[in-house]
Design a protein around this motif. Structure first.
Motif, PDB file in Angstrom:
ATOM      1  N   ASP A   1      31.176  22.995  22.040  1.00 30.94           N
ATOM      2  CA  ASP A   1      30.575  24.316  22.162  1.00 30.94           C
ATOM      3  C   ASP A   1      30.274  24.662  23.617  1.00 30.94           C
ATOM      4  N   GLN A   2      29.885  23.666  24.402  1.00 29.50           N
ATOM      5  CA  GLN A   2      29.591  23.922  25.805  1.00 29.50           C
ATOM      6  C   GLN A   2      30.840  24.317  26.577  1.00 29.50           C
ATOM      7  N   MET A   3      31.986  23.775  26.180  1.00 28.14           N
ATOM      8  CA  MET A   3      33.243  24.150  26.823  1.00 28.14           C
ATOM      9  C   MET A   3      33.515  25.645  26.651  1.00 28.14           C
ATOM     10  N   PHE A   4      33.303  26.167  25.463  1.00 23.53           N
ATOM     11  CA  PHE A   4      33.512  27.590  25.227  1.00 23.53           C
ATOM     12  C   PHE A   4      32.519  28.421  26.042  1.00 23.53           C
ATOM     13  N   THR A   5      31.274  27.962  26.112  1.00 20.07           N
ATOM     14  CA  THR A   5      30.272  28.672  26.909  1.00 20.07           C
ATOM     15  C   THR A   5      30.664  28.695  28.377  1.00 20.07           C
ATOM     16  N   ASP A   6      31.137  27.558  28.890  1.00 14.43           N
ATOM     17  CA  ASP A   6      31.535  27.481  30.299  1.00 14.43           C
ATOM     18  C   ASP A   6      32.640  28.468  30.640  1.00 14.43           C
ATOM     19  N   CYS A   7      33.543  28.716  29.698  1.00 14.45           N
ATOM     20  CA  CYS A   7      34.663  29.618  29.965  1.00 14.45           C
ATOM     21  C   CYS A   7      34.222  31.043  30.253  1.00 14.45           C
ATOM     22  N   PHE A   8      33.027  31.419  29.816  1.00 14.93           N
ATOM     23  CA  PHE A   8      32.555  32.786  30.020  1.00 14.93           C
ATOM     24  C   PHE A   8      31.515  32.872  31.135  1.00 14.93           C
ATOM     25  N   GLN A   9      31.321  31.764  31.865  1.00 17.12           N
ATOM     26  CA  GLN A   9      30.399  31.775  32.986  1.00 17.12           C
ATOM     27  C   GLN A   9      31.098  32.279  34.240  1.00 17.12           C
ATOM     28  N   ARG A  10      30.349  32.901  35.088  1.00 17.36           N
ATOM     29  CA  ARG A  10      30.916  33.500  36.310  1.00 17.36           C
ATOM     30  C   ARG A  10      31.588  32.458  37.200  1.00 17.36           C
ATOM     31  N   ASP A  11      30.975  31.307  37.362  1.00 19.86           N
ATOM     32  CA  ASP A  11      31.484  30.295  38.285  1.00 19.86           C
ATOM     33  C   ASP A  11      32.764  29.633  37.806  1.00 19.86           C
ATOM     34  N   SER A  12      33.111  29.801  36.541  1.00 22.38           N
ATOM     35  CA  SER A  12      34.312  29.152  36.010  1.00 22.38           C
ATOM     36  C   SER A  12      35.566  29.995  36.169  1.00 22.38           C
ATOM     37  N   HIS A  13      35.421  31.248  36.553  1.00 23.34           N
ATOM     38  CA  HIS A  13      36.568  32.144  36.637  1.00 23.34           C
ATOM     39  C   HIS A  13      37.339  31.931  37.940  1.00 23.34           C
TER      40      HIS A  13
ATOM     41  N   ASN B   1      39.192  42.584  31.461  1.00 25.33           N
ATOM     42  CA  ASN B   1      37.803  42.970  31.677  1.00 25.33           C
ATOM     43  C   ASN B   1      37.731  43.971  32.822  1.00 25.33           C
ATOM     44  N   THR B   2      36.906  45.010  32.642  1.00 25.50           N
ATOM     45  CA  THR B   2      36.796  46.048  33.671  1.00 25.50           C
ATOM     46  C   THR B   2      36.171  45.532  34.958  1.00 25.50           C
ATOM     47  N   CYS B   3      35.593  44.336  34.945  1.00 30.51           N
ATOM     48  CA  CYS B   3      34.990  43.790  36.166  1.00 30.51           C
ATOM     49  C   CYS B   3      36.036  43.480  37.230  1.00 30.51           C
ATOM     50  N   VAL B   4      37.321  43.481  36.859  1.00 28.26           N
ATOM     51  CA  VAL B   4      38.361  43.216  37.841  1.00 28.26           C
ATOM     52  C   VAL B   4      38.374  44.293  38.923  1.00 28.26           C
ATOM     53  N   GLN B   5      37.763  45.436  38.646  1.00 26.98           N
ATOM     54  CA  GLN B   5      37.701  46.494  39.646  1.00 26.98           C
ATOM     55  C   GLN B   5      36.916  46.045  40.879  1.00 26.98           C
ATOM     56  N   THR B   6      36.004  45.082  40.720  1.00 24.85           N
ATOM     57  CA  THR B   6      35.261  44.564  41.870  1.00 24.85           C
ATOM     58  C   THR B   6      36.200  43.962  42.893  1.00 24.85           C
ATOM     59  N   SER B   7      37.141  43.152  42.424  1.00 21.00           N
ATOM     60  CA  SER B   7      38.118  42.540  43.311  1.00 21.00           C
ATOM     61  C   SER B   7      39.043  43.582  43.931  1.00 21.00           C
ATOM     62  N   LEU B   8      39.486  44.545  43.127  1.00 22.72           N
ATOM     63  CA  LEU B   8      40.392  45.573  43.637  1.00 22.72           C
ATOM     64  C   LEU B   8      39.695  46.474  44.661  1.00 22.72           C
ATOM     65  N   LYS B   9      38.439  46.828  44.401  1.00 25.40           N
ATOM     66  CA  LYS B   9      37.699  47.655  45.354  1.00 25.40           C
ATOM     67  C   LYS B   9      37.506  46.925  46.680  1.00 25.40           C
ATOM     68  N   SER B  10      37.272  45.613  46.614  1.00 25.74           N
ATOM     69  CA  SER B  10      37.121  44.832  47.837  1.00 25.74           C
ATOM     70  C   SER B  10      38.403  44.859  48.663  1.00 25.74           C
TER      71      SER B  10
ATOM     72  N   SER C   1      29.215  41.704  33.735  1.00 24.36           N
ATOM     73  CA  SER C   1      28.914  43.057  34.221  1.00 24.36           C
ATOM     74  C   SER C   1      29.940  44.085  33.754  1.00 24.36           C
ATOM     75  N   GLY C   2      31.061  43.613  33.203  1.00 25.97           N
ATOM     76  CA  GLY C   2      32.116  44.523  32.784  1.00 25.97           C
ATOM     77  C   GLY C   2      32.248  44.598  31.277  1.00 25.97           C
ATOM     78  N   VAL C   3      33.203  45.393  30.843  1.00 31.82           N
ATOM     79  CA  VAL C   3      33.495  45.584  29.419  1.00 31.82           C
ATOM     80  C   VAL C   3      34.810  44.883  29.107  1.00 31.82           C
ATOM     81  N   TYR C   4      34.828  44.101  28.035  1.00 35.10           N
ATOM     82  CA  TYR C   4      36.021  43.390  27.609  1.00 35.10           C
ATOM     83  C   TYR C   4      36.918  44.323  26.791  1.00 35.10           C
TER      84      TYR C   4
END
Length: 435
Positions: free
Chosen positions: A317-329, A399-408, A337-340
């Motif tokens: 279960d922790q493995m699945f949780t880790d996959c959605f953490q910011r530091d694992s991406h 995920n719409t959060c990819v716009q952060t990278s594109l805006k940068s 912060s975004g919408v899936y």
């Protein structure tokens, strides 16, 4: 069985690609002790005898040849690949090189080398396509910060769409960090992205800084228990070498290993059996709801296995949780912060379908989905674990959060363009793009 041709463009693309072929061979060798050419091999390899004649399924592996293409306008990296232990996987028909380079200039790769080498590239791609029984996708690996990877890679994506319109074009691109030492990388990145969005069917960006941060974090943890760093990580993990010799690679090699393992896990269901198989076509169909919203973010867990499981252990279960953490991406974004718009989970090893469903139900309330697409989950279960690990989970999502990278990227591009920095051969193309 769907087949895929891997196209490696530029220095970075060939370095990650060489790790991909090395690791994938190690994985197949571990799970195919009889060395029989089967459907799992056929996805990325051709089996030939000494005369070059193709050998069918059920026969012993005689001479494996990769379904790939090595492209670079500098011979250095490709020459190293051909001298390495995987060099015999490629014939002279699969290599397109020059000796002058692109000078970190997108325009040179796109407008100079593209037309000049068009026929050679097209012939090489056609030869690979003709040797496939069921070609499903071209898998492009390149960096968008340099000249050849961004410029010639953009030209090749256009060429693939023109000549193979019914074959999927899946692009895995390495994005430069904000403090990249290539001055022209903001130009190259934006110009390359504009072509990929127009002509590729799916884009999987990986950021240099995210890979470096993961390596630093894992390295500091590995040496924090009174032992040398190389002893704290189990050989054969994603971040270490493929042969399990125990030597811990440099951060640069570890970054390549992580990127290569992402691609290996992504294609695992194409190569091995499982209760739910997922290929690149399924990912594109299910995770790209609108034609231009095609950039996917990704994460893996675990990135390494501790040599002493009592020191660092992760339950399922922790493995699945880790996959959605910011530091694992593998992209510097905050997914919460975004919408899936869509989410895909591919599991490998001793993970049952019931475990997958239970964790989806547990994690779903913590994620934001649009009201019209709350059930867009794509799942895959592969029974074969990765080499050196009992199990792993790969998460790929739109995920719409990819716009952060594109805006940068756009901000860095705008700063350079307003000051007219390095506008030489790129100038007319950049101005045309801005207009």
């Amino acid at each position: 069985m769907p087949e895929c041709v891997v196209v490696q463009v530029g220095q970075c693309g060939n370095q990650i690609g060489s790790r991909f072929w090395d690791l994938i061979l190690h994985e197949h060798a571990k799970h195919n002790r009889s060395a029989t050419y089967d459907e799992s091999f056929a996805a990325f390899f051709k089996n030939k005898d000494s005369s070059g004649t193709a050998i069918g399924y059920g026969q012993k592996v005689s001479y494996l040849e990769a379904r790939g293409l090595l492209v670079d306008m500098e011979e250095g990296v490709v020459g190293q690949v051909l001298k390495s232990r995987i060099g015999e996987l490629f014939s002279h028909n699969q290599i397109v090189t020059s000796n002058s380079g692109s000078g970190n200039n997108w325009a040179v790769g796109y407008a100079v080398y593209g037309p000049e080498y068009r026929e050679r590239l097209l012939d090489a791609l056609r030869i690979e396509a003709e040797q496939c029984d069921s070609l499903q996708s071209y898998f492009l690996i390149n960096s968008i910060g340099g000249g050849t990877g961004s410029g010639l890679g953009s030209y090749m994506v256009e060429m693939l769409e023109d000549n193979f319109p019914r074959v999927q074009r899946f692009a895995s691109v390495l994005c430069p960090s904000a403090n990249d030492d290539v001055v022209t990388s903001p130009y190259n990145s934006i110009l390359s992205y504009s072509k990929l969005i127009d002509h590729a069917e799916c884009i999987l960006p990986i950021e240099n800084q995210a890979l470096a941060d993961i390596c630093d974090r894992v390295g500091s943890f590995a040496g924090s228990h009174g032992r040398p760093k190389r002893e704290a990580i189990k050989p054969g993990s994603a971040i270490t070498d493929s042969l399990g010799t125990g030597s811990r690679p440099s951060n640069f090699d570890a970054m390549n290993n992580i990127a290569a393992n992402l691609l290996i896990n992504l294609t695992s269901s194409m190569r091995f059996e499982g209760s739910l198989n997922v290929d690149l076509n399924d990912i594109t169909t299910n995770l790209v709801p609108f034609p231009r919203l095609k950039c996917l973010i990704s994460s893996m867990a675990p990135l390494y296995v501790a040599a002493d499981h009592a020191v660092y252990s992760r339950n399922m279960d922790q493995m699945f949780t880790d996959c959605f953490q910011r530091d694992s991406h593998l992209l510097k974004v905050d997914p919460k912060s975004g919408v899936y718009l869509g989410c895909g989970l591919i599991t490998r090893g001793d993970i049952e379908l019931s475990d997958l469903r239970r964790n989806i139900e547990r994690i779903r309330p913590t994620l934001k989905f649009p009201v019209w697409n709350t059930e867009n989950w794509k799942t895959g279960v592969c029974a074969i674990p990765p080499a050196g690990q009992p199990r792993c989970v790969l998460q790929v999502s739109n995920n719409t959060c990819v716009q952060t990278s594109l805006k940068s990227m756009v901000e860095r591009f705008t700063k350079l363009y307003r000051r007219r920095v390095r506008l030489n051969r790129n100038s007319e193309i950049v101005r045309h793009w801005c207009i």
